[in-house]
Design a protein around this motif. Structure first.
Motif, PDB file in Angstrom:
ATOM      1  N   LEU A 133      14.060  -0.629   7.035  1.00 34.25           N
ATOM      2  CA  LEU A 133      14.025  -1.851   6.236  1.00 34.25           C
ATOM      3  C   LEU A 133      12.736  -2.625   6.489  1.00 34.25           C
ATOM      4  O   LEU A 133      12.145  -3.191   5.558  1.00 34.25           O
ATOM      5  N   ILE A 134      12.271  -2.643   7.737  1.00 36.04           N
ATOM      6  CA  ILE A 134      11.000  -3.308   8.048  1.00 36.04           C
ATOM      7  C   ILE A 134       9.856  -2.644   7.304  1.00 36.04           C
ATOM      8  O   ILE A 134       8.988  -3.315   6.717  1.00 36.04           O
ATOM      9  N   LEU A 135       9.835  -1.304   7.297  1.00 38.75           N
ATOM     10  CA  LEU A 135       8.789  -0.591   6.563  1.00 38.75           C
ATOM     11  C   LEU A 135       8.859  -0.887   5.068  1.00 38.75           C
ATOM     12  O   LEU A 135       7.825  -1.062   4.404  1.00 38.75           O
ATOM     13  N   GLY A 136      10.073  -0.954   4.522  1.00 37.52           N
ATOM     14  CA  GLY A 136      10.219  -1.246   3.107  1.00 37.52           C
ATOM     15  C   GLY A 136       9.772  -2.653   2.753  1.00 37.52           C
ATOM     16  O   GLY A 136       9.081  -2.867   1.753  1.00 37.52           O
ATOM     17  N   VAL A 137      10.156  -3.637   3.578  1.00 40.36           N
ATOM     18  CA  VAL A 137       9.752  -5.026   3.314  1.00 40.36           C
ATOM     19  C   VAL A 137       8.238  -5.174   3.442  1.00 40.36           C
ATOM     20  O   VAL A 137       7.597  -5.899   2.670  1.00 40.36           O
ATOM     21  N   THR A 138       7.643  -4.478   4.411  1.00 41.74           N
ATOM     22  CA  THR A 138       6.186  -4.518   4.557  1.00 41.74           C
ATOM     23  C   THR A 138       5.502  -3.979   3.309  1.00 41.74           C
ATOM     24  O   THR A 138       4.471  -4.510   2.871  1.00 41.74           O
ATOM     25  N   SER A 139       6.072  -2.927   2.718  1.00 44.08           N
ATOM     26  CA  SER A 139       5.485  -2.362   1.502  1.00 44.08           C
ATOM     27  C   SER A 139       5.596  -3.314   0.320  1.00 44.08           C
ATOM     28  O   SER A 139       4.708  -3.347  -0.540  1.00 44.08           O
ATOM     29  N   VAL A 140       6.661  -4.098   0.278  1.00 40.76           N
ATOM     30  CA  VAL A 140       6.825  -5.054  -0.824  1.00 40.76           C
ATOM     31  C   VAL A 140       5.737  -6.118  -0.774  1.00 40.76           C
ATOM     32  O   VAL A 140       5.264  -6.607  -1.816  1.00 40.76           O
ATOM     33  N   GLY A 141       5.308  -6.489   0.437  1.00 36.70           N
ATOM     34  CA  GLY A 141       4.286  -7.519   0.561  1.00 36.70           C
ATOM     35  C   GLY A 141       2.989  -7.182  -0.137  1.00 36.70           C
ATOM     36  O   GLY A 141       2.238  -8.082  -0.546  1.00 36.70           O
ATOM     37  N   ILE A 142       2.702  -5.890  -0.319  1.00 33.48           N
ATOM     38  CA  ILE A 142       1.453  -5.504  -0.959  1.00 33.48           C
ATOM     39  C   ILE A 142       1.471  -5.842  -2.445  1.00 33.48           C
ATOM     40  O   ILE A 142       0.402  -5.949  -3.076  1.00 33.48           O
ATOM     41  N   TYR A 143       2.663  -6.025  -3.033  1.00 29.16           N
ATOM     42  CA  TYR A 143       2.733  -6.393  -4.440  1.00 29.16           C
ATOM     43  C   TYR A 143       2.049  -7.730  -4.691  1.00 29.16           C
ATOM     44  O   TYR A 143       1.433  -7.934  -5.743  1.00 29.16           O
ATOM     45  N   GLY A 144       2.176  -8.665  -3.731  1.00 29.10           N
ATOM     46  CA  GLY A 144       1.511  -9.951  -3.893  1.00 29.10           C
ATOM     47  C   GLY A 144       0.004  -9.806  -3.994  1.00 29.10           C
ATOM     48  O   GLY A 144      -0.652 -10.480  -4.810  1.00 29.10           O
ATOM     49  N   VAL A 145      -0.557  -8.908  -3.192  1.00 34.01           N
ATOM     50  CA  VAL A 145      -2.003  -8.686  -3.217  1.00 34.01           C
ATOM     51  C   VAL A 145      -2.428  -8.024  -4.517  1.00 34.01           C
ATOM     52  O   VAL A 145      -3.395  -8.448  -5.175  1.00 34.01           O
TER      53      VAL A 145
END
Length: 440
Positions: A133-145
């Motif tokens: 879940l941590i890896l998945g949430v970290t990947s979602v953060g790149i959408y903002g960039v």
């Protein structure tokens, strides 16, 4: 050694007010880490560069981050024409929210007493797949960039967003592969169980290749120097946040330091024993209750200091060097390491170590790996044509000098003439000629 799995149902039986209190504690701790990280990095960079750093706001400049936030709130918020306003305004929030969610899965300490005679794990929540879940949430953060670069309607911002997406794809793979060996040893994907498995020996000592690959990958994942290529001020004028100002710019700025605290806390949890004390202090009983919170904070700050030290000492990679490091080295090494760890675990359980055939195969594998490391990465030397004359990088054309041994093409339409009576010390000016169809 077989590990006894923890009872994760303990997180389901806490009173509601205890859950709310832990959530507030985790949020406040993340904000404190963020505010501290801003001042800490500026002070450390200042000392390493022979300057004082922030000194004006608060004792020893300790309130500089609050002053920066207040200044950002009072500045004018500009929205360029032609942007996608909805996505342009939503992108900063998409970058901040995942950074906050990650801290909910980090164990800050073991069981601690709380008011009312209750005992609870000092962790907001946990589940059998918390690390995934941590890896998945970290990947979602790149959408903002990526969305920030796309919605800005600006070339350099879009280039920064594209770089961020390519960066995430390559280093997310290496980071995930580096954790496979941790899953094999701990037998769980739960953060609290991974920490519990490191009571006596931390995984940074047992799984050194996984630890090194993970550390390199989190620099690429968090866009930190020397891998801050989505921003790359010398190349793309600030990158994806070029068109942002005021509080929306401050949200990206704050998300970067939240990511600094997050990756430090995750690395401490997975490889550095989490809230467990080092072995000498563990023997003295300084590893229980709120002692764990103290050790967790110390380890996280030390790792943040390491990341700041890397930023101050390692220059930024070229983009081709950066991508080659991920795809050509980190991912293949991770795959080979996972294969070796799996083989070792099976051999240990089946008792293969005493058999001569296994020893011979193991020696052959070690020799092959050493041969690949020392000889496989060398590129064949090619005969390079010698340049006719020294290339002047400041005469127009390329903004940087050529790499060693690189032969650059002549400028289109420029002919260099030498007078008949010219001496070697005399310099001639290029004479521009009208370009012709078909190139130079």
């Amino acid at each position: 050694m077989s590990l006894v799995p923890m009872d994760l149902n303990i997180f389901m039986h806490d009173p509601l007010w205890v859950v709310i209190l832990k959530a507030l504690f985790g949020f406040v701790l993340l904000i404190l880490f963020t505010l501290f990280g801003i001042v800490f990095e500026r002070k450390v960079l200042g000392r390493m560069q022979n300057r004082p750093g922030p000194t004006m706001n608060g004792p020893f400049g300790s309130l500089q981050s609050l002053a920066d936030g207040l200044k950002s709130m009072l500045k004018e918020d500009l929205t360029p024409s032609g942007v996608d306003k909805v996505v342009f305004m939503l992108a900063p929030a998409l970058n901040v929210i995942p950074a906050v969610l990650i801290f909910a899965l980090i164990p800050f300490a073991g069981k601690v007493p709380v008011p009312g005679g209750h005992t609870t794990m000092l962790q907001v929540s946990d589940m059998p797949v918390s690390i995934l879940l941590i890896l998945g949430v970290t990947s979602v953060g790149i959408y903002g960039v990526v969305l920030a670069g796309w919605a800005s309607n600006e070339t350099f911002a879009l280039l920064g967003g594209i770089r961020a997406s390519a960066q995430m794809i390559s280093y997310e793979v290496a980071m995930g592969l580096s954790l496979v060996a941790v899953f094999m040893y701990s037998g769980s994907l739960s953060t609290s169980e991974v920490v519990d498995a490191q009571k006596n020996l931390w995984y940074c000592l047992v799984l050194i290749p996984s630890f090194v690959i993970f550390v390199i990958a989190i620099f690429g994942e968090s866009n930190r120097t020397p891998f801050d290529l989505p921003e790359g001020e010398s190349e793309i004028v600030g990158g994806y946040l070029t068109e942002y100002s005021s509080m929306r710019f401050a949200m990206f700025y704050m998300a970067e330091y939240m990511a600094l605290a997050n990756v430090s806390a995750v690395c401490v949890t997975i490889f550095l024993g989490g809230f467990h004390a080092p072995i000498p202090f563990n023997w003295l009983g300084m590893d229980h209750a709120y002692w764990g919170l103290l050790w967790f904070v110390i380890k996280t700050i030390l790792f943040m200091g390491f990341m700041v030290w890397v930023r101050a000492t390692v220059p930024r990679f070229r983009y081709d060097q950066f991508m080659r490091l991920g795809w050509r080295w980190l991912i293949p090494i991770s795959l080979v390491w996972v294969l070796l760890v799996a083989t070792f675990r099976v051999a240990r359980s089946q008792g293969w170590f005493g058999q001569p055939l296994f020893i011979a195969i193991g020696a052959a594998i070690v020799i092959a790996i050493l041969a690949i490391i020392f000889f496989g990465g060398r590129e064949p030397e090619e005969e390079k044509p010698q340049p006719v004359k020294e290339f002047d990088a400041f005469a127009g054309g390329f903004p940087v000098p050529p790499r060693p041994g690189q032969v650059l093409p002549e400028l289109a339409g420029v002919v260099v003439t030498e007078p008949a009576d010219a001496t070697p010390d005399q310099q001639t000016e290029p004479q521009a000629q009208p370009p012709t169809l078909g190139g130079s």
